[in-house]
Design a protein around this motif. Structure first.
Motif, PDB file in Angstrom:
ATOM      1  N   ARG A   1     -27.812  17.989 -29.088  1.00 17.26           N
ATOM      2  CA  ARG A   1     -27.567  16.807 -28.250  1.00 17.26           C
ATOM      3  C   ARG A   1     -26.772  17.156 -27.003  1.00 17.26           C
ATOM      4  NH1 ARG A   1     -24.272  12.975 -31.919  1.00 17.26           N
ATOM      5  NH2 ARG A   1     -24.555  11.538 -30.177  1.00 17.26           N
ATOM      6  N   PHE A   2     -26.000  18.237 -27.069  1.00 17.36           N
ATOM      7  CA  PHE A   2     -25.111  18.593 -25.959  1.00 17.36           C
ATOM      8  C   PHE A   2     -25.521  19.883 -25.265  1.00 17.36           C
ATOM      9  CE2 PHE A   2     -22.777  16.559 -29.469  1.00 17.36           C
ATOM     10  CZ  PHE A   2     -22.377  15.384 -28.850  1.00 17.36           C
ATOM     11  N   ALA A   3     -26.729  20.381 -25.586  1.00 19.26           N
ATOM     12  CA  ALA A   3     -27.151  21.677 -25.064  1.00 19.26           C
ATOM     13  C   ALA A   3     -27.271  21.664 -23.541  1.00 19.26           C
ATOM     14  CB  ALA A   3     -28.475  22.092 -25.710  1.00 19.26           C
ATOM     15  N   ASP A   4     -27.903  20.628 -22.990  1.00 24.58           N
ATOM     16  CA  ASP A   4     -28.116  20.592 -21.535  1.00 24.58           C
ATOM     17  C   ASP A   4     -26.795  20.585 -20.778  1.00 24.58           C
ATOM     18  OD1 ASP A   4     -30.817  20.590 -21.961  1.00 24.58           O
ATOM     19  OD2 ASP A   4     -31.052  18.415 -21.746  1.00 24.58           O
ATOM     20  N   VAL A   5     -25.847  19.780 -21.245  1.00 25.30           N
ATOM     21  CA  VAL A   5     -24.548  19.712 -20.575  1.00 25.30           C
ATOM     22  C   VAL A   5     -23.764  21.000 -20.793  1.00 25.30           C
ATOM     23  CG1 VAL A   5     -22.331  18.498 -20.494  1.00 25.30           C
ATOM     24  CG2 VAL A   5     -24.468  17.220 -20.745  1.00 25.30           C
ATOM     25  N   GLY A   6     -23.801  21.519 -22.014  1.00 22.14           N
ATOM     26  CA  GLY A   6     -23.023  22.714 -22.329  1.00 22.14           C
ATOM     27  C   GLY A   6     -23.487  23.946 -21.589  1.00 22.14           C
ATOM     28  N   GLU A   7     -24.787  24.038 -21.338  1.00 17.16           N
ATOM     29  CA  GLU A   7     -25.323  25.217 -20.662  1.00 17.16           C
ATOM     30  C   GLU A   7     -25.281  25.094 -19.144  1.00 17.16           C
ATOM     31  OE1 GLU A   7     -29.176  25.559 -22.286  1.00 17.16           O
ATOM     32  OE2 GLU A   7     -28.490  26.093 -24.307  1.00 17.16           O
ATOM     33  N   SER A   8     -24.868  23.937 -18.640  1.00 15.18           N
ATOM     34  CA  SER A   8     -24.785  23.730 -17.194  1.00 15.18           C
ATOM     35  C   SER A   8     -23.336  23.880 -16.734  1.00 15.18           C
ATOM     36  CB  SER A   8     -25.296  22.335 -16.834  1.00 15.18           C
ATOM     37  OG  SER A   8     -25.058  22.047 -15.470  1.00 15.18           O
ATOM     38  N   THR A   9     -23.143  24.387 -15.552  1.00 15.31           N
ATOM     39  CA  THR A   9     -21.798  24.531 -14.985  1.00 15.31           C
ATOM     40  C   THR A   9     -21.461  23.399 -14.020  1.00 15.31           C
ATOM     41  OG1 THR A   9     -22.665  25.941 -13.218  1.00 15.31           O
ATOM     42  CG2 THR A   9     -21.851  27.038 -15.212  1.00 15.31           C
ATOM     43  N   ASP A  10     -22.385  22.449 -13.860  1.00 17.24           N
ATOM     44  CA  ASP A  10     -22.156  21.341 -12.936  1.00 17.24           C
ATOM     45  C   ASP A  10     -21.155  20.360 -13.514  1.00 17.24           C
ATOM     46  OD1 ASP A  10     -24.028  22.462 -11.277  1.00 17.24           O
ATOM     47  OD2 ASP A  10     -25.688  21.246 -12.048  1.00 17.24           O
ATOM     48  N   CYS A  11     -20.418  19.712 -12.626  1.00 17.97           N
ATOM     49  CA  CYS A  11     -19.447  18.696 -13.028  1.00 17.97           C
ATOM     50  C   CYS A  11     -19.620  17.494 -12.110  1.00 17.97           C
ATOM     51  CB  CYS A  11     -18.021  19.250 -12.936  1.00 17.97           C
ATOM     52  SG  CYS A  11     -16.743  18.045 -13.355  1.00 17.97           S
ATOM     53  N   ALA A  12     -19.813  16.337 -12.705  1.00 13.34           N
ATOM     54  CA  ALA A  12     -20.064  15.135 -11.913  1.00 13.34           C
ATOM     55  C   ALA A  12     -18.893  14.808 -11.001  1.00 13.34           C
ATOM     56  CB  ALA A  12     -20.366  13.955 -12.833  1.00 13.34           C
ATOM     57  N   ASP A  13     -17.684  15.001 -11.478  1.00  9.56           N
ATOM     58  CA  ASP A  13     -16.488  14.685 -10.691  1.00  9.56           C
ATOM     59  C   ASP A  13     -15.378  15.652 -11.087  1.00  9.56           C
ATOM     60  OD1 ASP A  13     -14.338  13.714  -9.342  1.00  9.56           O
ATOM     61  OD2 ASP A  13     -14.538  11.643 -10.034  1.00  9.56           O
TER      62      ASP A  13
ATOM     63  N   ASP B   1      -7.016  24.180 -11.352  1.00 15.29           N
ATOM     64  CA  ASP B   1      -7.506  25.540 -11.571  1.00 15.29           C
ATOM     65  C   ASP B   1      -8.933  25.496 -12.135  1.00 15.29           C
ATOM     66  OD1 ASP B   1      -7.895  28.198 -12.131  1.00 15.29           O
ATOM     67  OD2 ASP B   1      -5.918  28.502 -13.035  1.00 15.29           O
ATOM     68  N   PRO B   2      -9.948  25.346 -11.273  1.00 12.56           N
ATOM     69  CA  PRO B   2     -11.339  25.250 -11.756  1.00 12.56           C
ATOM     70  C   PRO B   2     -11.815  26.506 -12.481  1.00 12.56           C
ATOM     71  CG  PRO B   2     -11.256  25.434  -9.357  1.00 12.56           C
ATOM     72  CD  PRO B   2      -9.855  25.207  -9.825  1.00 12.56           C
ATOM     73  N   GLU B   3     -11.344  27.674 -12.085  1.00 11.60           N
ATOM     74  CA  GLU B   3     -11.778  28.893 -12.766  1.00 11.60           C
ATOM     75  C   GLU B   3     -11.270  28.927 -14.198  1.00 11.60           C
ATOM     76  OE1 GLU B   3     -10.643  32.301 -10.536  1.00 11.60           O
ATOM     77  OE2 GLU B   3     -11.993  31.874  -8.851  1.00 11.60           O
ATOM     78  N   ARG B   4     -10.039  28.492 -14.391  1.00 10.50           N
ATOM     79  CA  ARG B   4      -9.478  28.440 -15.751  1.00 10.50           C
ATOM     80  C   ARG B   4     -10.234  27.423 -16.599  1.00 10.50           C
ATOM     81  NH1 ARG B   4      -3.272  26.734 -17.436  1.00 10.50           N
ATOM     82  NH2 ARG B   4      -3.305  27.635 -19.545  1.00 10.50           N
ATOM     83  N   ARG B   5     -10.580  26.299 -15.985  1.00 11.30           N
ATOM     84  CA  ARG B   5     -11.356  25.291 -16.708  1.00 11.30           C
ATOM     85  C   ARG B   5     -12.676  25.871 -17.182  1.00 11.30           C
ATOM     86  NH1 ARG B   5     -10.455  21.639 -12.285  1.00 11.30           N
ATOM     87  NH2 ARG B   5     -12.709  21.702 -11.856  1.00 11.30           N
ATOM     88  N   GLU B   6     -13.325  26.623 -16.310  1.00 16.02           N
ATOM     89  CA  GLU B   6     -14.626  27.188 -16.653  1.00 16.02           C
ATOM     90  C   GLU B   6     -14.502  28.202 -17.780  1.00 16.02           C
ATOM     91  OE1 GLU B   6     -18.385  29.473 -14.469  1.00 16.02           O
ATOM     92  OE2 GLU B   6     -16.762  28.576 -13.285  1.00 16.02           O
ATOM     93  N   ARG B   7     -13.455  29.042 -17.741  1.00 16.62           N
ATOM     94  CA  ARG B   7     -13.255  30.043 -18.796  1.00 16.62           C
ATOM     95  C   ARG B   7     -12.980  29.359 -20.138  1.00 16.62           C
ATOM     96  NH1 ARG B   7      -9.840  32.474 -14.980  1.00 16.62           N
ATOM     97  NH2 ARG B   7      -8.030  31.847 -16.232  1.00 16.62           N
ATOM     98  N   LEU B   8     -12.079  28.372 -20.132  1.00 17.91           N
ATOM     99  CA  LEU B   8     -11.746  27.679 -21.376  1.00 17.91           C
ATOM    100  C   LEU B   8     -12.954  26.926 -21.926  1.00 17.91           C
ATOM    101  CD1 LEU B   8      -8.176  26.268 -20.578  1.00 17.91           C
ATOM    102  CD2 LEU B   8      -8.758  28.126 -22.150  1.00 17.91           C
TER     103      LEU B   8
END
Length: 566
Positions: free
Chosen positions: A295-307, A466-473
């Motif tokens: 159910r969450f595959a599309d969101v989990g595999e994408s790096t886009d963020c709505a806001d 810190d967007p890079e830290r968010r992406e790593r976590l």
């Protein structure tokens, strides 16, 4: 193998607790045959019907815990004497207090007395008919009174008054209703290779009786420790009522832990509770709940963020979620990050949740007065209250995708399902240190003390900046969730546990011929393989307990599963 799955207020009812978990387990183990034994909690739950059932469910037997009908069984003198003996012994154990939490506490004898009294009542119900009338009788109340007034009784028990005794007697009658069911015969739970109770309390009691009467091994699963719920319940009750009921539920839990072949807590937090309540550490196998990751595959595999400036909270709106602290924390966040927004996505849990939601909306308008349209409405307010299905949030995955950071602010939490969903979506998280949160996060998110808005705000600001830290976590969180918290790992774990229990359980069924002698090879190995490989020869009977002389005293139904809703 044939599994007797015992639920209380759960599967297969549409509104059942842990319904999804049980449904995924049954569907995932299609190589096994399941009989469902369901205890319903309310009449409304029964009226709402069942979920569609898969083909591997052979039958469903139901009984209500919300009502009990006296079958009118008239006890003779001997039966009344048996009831007085066993119920009196049960009352004496409750008034003595204490829990069988550890061998060194010297309560092993009390545990044996409790078990003997419990099974004595069950045997009486099996031989003579139901216990409903007897448990509601004046004799039961008088037995409680004698035990409370006896020498050596707890001080709280000695102070019990008539209203207290009536309350305790009524609660015991409710808790002991499974004793009166007709599930414990060779054509019921006795036909199962394994009983799997999906919770403590009445479900576990039914499994105990199947073990007592038919030697069916018991597997007990607790995703929330039932005994802990009992300890926290009825805070306004008198000391006598709390003490007697706490002892009863403690003894029943200890008996279930003692007799179960294995116990599967849903997390380390529940496991520690079980150990403190008497569970043998060697019997414990932690099995995390399984989530549908697809159910969450599309969101989990994408790096886009709505806001990238939004915080998101998702869940049921109720006081234990502590949205008040979250709103105060967000007020601090806005001082540091003026573009930040908070999206609260969820539906209220009952009337209490609706009142709490109204309070939170009013607080949001008060904290941000210049941005609200009115004292109790939220228009351009940086805090929005939404529900799944709104135009911008068509699905649960869309809710998590709508923000950069997911926040959990609870003061009470068991296994944080919403947190796992956020992890599957690859979102960085900020959570309070309650329940199994730290165990679930495992270092892939930030954790702060509960009821601490300042700490919550500081953690949120740190991730927003810190967007890079968010992406790593977020990436680490998704990898952890896929490894530990999926349906596949849950089903595989239980499949292995089923085989482990059955492999060390001796053959129980002995088939007799017409002369009453054992018939060798009457139950071949093929009988344990899914499918109708064998038919019992005409005239042969399986050895078991005596047939019930009267009907089931608690209204119960047996309905063949047809693969669809009732």
């Amino acid at each position: 193998m044939r599994i007797g799955l015992i639920t209380e207020g759960g599967y297969p009812y549409v509104s059942g607790d842990a319904r999804l978990w049980c449904d995924r387990l049954v569907r995932g183990l299609e190589q096994h045959e399941f009989d469902i034994y369901a205890l319903s909690r309310t009449e409304r739950q029964e009226d709402e019907g069942w979920v569609p059932l898969p083909a591997q469910v052979s039958r469903v037997r139901t009984a209500p815990m919300w009502a009990a009908e006296d079958d009118g069984a008239g006890y003779g003198r001997r039966a009344r004497r048996r009831f007085a003996e066993h119920y009196g012994e049960l009352a004496a154990v409750l008034c003595a207090g204490g829990l069988a939490e550890a061998p060194e506490d010297g309560s092993a004898l009390e545990a044996d007395r409790f078990g003997n009294a419990l099974y004595g009542l069950a045997e009486l119900a099996r031989d003579e008919g139901g216990l409903v009338g007897a448990l509601r009788s004046e004799a039961a109340v008088r037995a409680l009174e004698r035990a409370c007034r006896s020498r050596g009784a707890l001080r709280a028990a000695r102070e019990a008054r008539v209203p207290d005794l009536l309350t305790v007697a009524a609660q015991l009658e409710h808790a002991l209703r499974p004793l009166s069911l007709d599930w414990y015969e060779d054509d019921g739970l006795g036909a199962a290779d394994l009983c799997h109770a999906t919770s403590g309390g009445p479900a576990a009691l039914s499994g105990l009786l199947a073990h007592h009467f038919c030697d069916v091994p018991l597997l007990l699963t607790e995703y929330g420790v039932r005994l802990r719920t009992h300890y926290l319940a009825a805070p306004d009750a008198s000391p006598a009522v709390r003490a007697l009921l706490a002892t009863f539920h403690g003894r029943l839990t200890a008996e279930a832990y003692s007799r179960a072949a294995l116990i599967t807590p849903g997390n380390g937090h529940a496991r520690r509770w079980q150990e403190r309540c008497g569970a043998d550490r060697a019997k414990l196998r932690t099995v995390y709940p399984g989530m549908d990751a697809s159910r969450f595959a599309d969101v989990g595999e994408s790096t886009d963020c709505a806001d990238p400036d939004s915080l998101v909270w998702v869940g049921r709106v109720e006081p234990t979620k502590d949205l008040v602290s979250l709103l105060h924390a967000f007020a601090e966040v806005r001082k540091e990050e003026t573009k930040a927004r908070l999206r609260i996505v969820g539906t209220p849990a009952g009337s209490e949740g609706a009142a709490y939601l109204g309070h939170c909306k009013a607080l949001a308008a008060q904290l941000f007065p210049d941005e609200a349209e009115g004292p109790h409405t939220v228009g351009d307010n940086p805090v929005s209250f939404e529900e799944i299905g709104d135009p911008e949030l068509l699905s649960l995955a869309d809710a998590y995708a709508s923000g950069a950071v997911t926040v959990l602010s609870s003061v009470v939490e068991g296994f944080p399902i919403g947190l796992v969903e956020a992890m599957l979506c690859g979102r960085a998280t900020v959570s309070t240190d309650v329940g199994a949160v730290v165990e679930v996060i495992g270092g892939t998110g930030l954790v702060v003390p509960p009821r601490n808005p300042r700490a919550l705000a500081e953690a949120c600001v740190a991730l927003l900046r810190d967007p890079e830290r968010r992406e790593r976590l977020g990436a680490a969180a998704r990898a952890r969730a896929l490894e530990l918290f999926t349906v596949e790992q849950n089903v595989a774990a239980f499949h292995g546990i089923y085989l482990e229990i059955v492999s060390r359980t001796p053959v129980r069924r002995v088939v007799l011929d017409d002369s009453g002698d054992p018939l060798p090879f009457a139950v071949p190995a093929e009988a344990h393989v899914p499918g109708r490989w064998t038919e019992r020869p005409h005239g042969l009977v399986a050895r078991g307990g005596p047939a019930r002389p009267q009907g089931a005293p608690v209204r119960a139904t047996t309905i063949p599963a047809t693969g669809g809703a009732r």
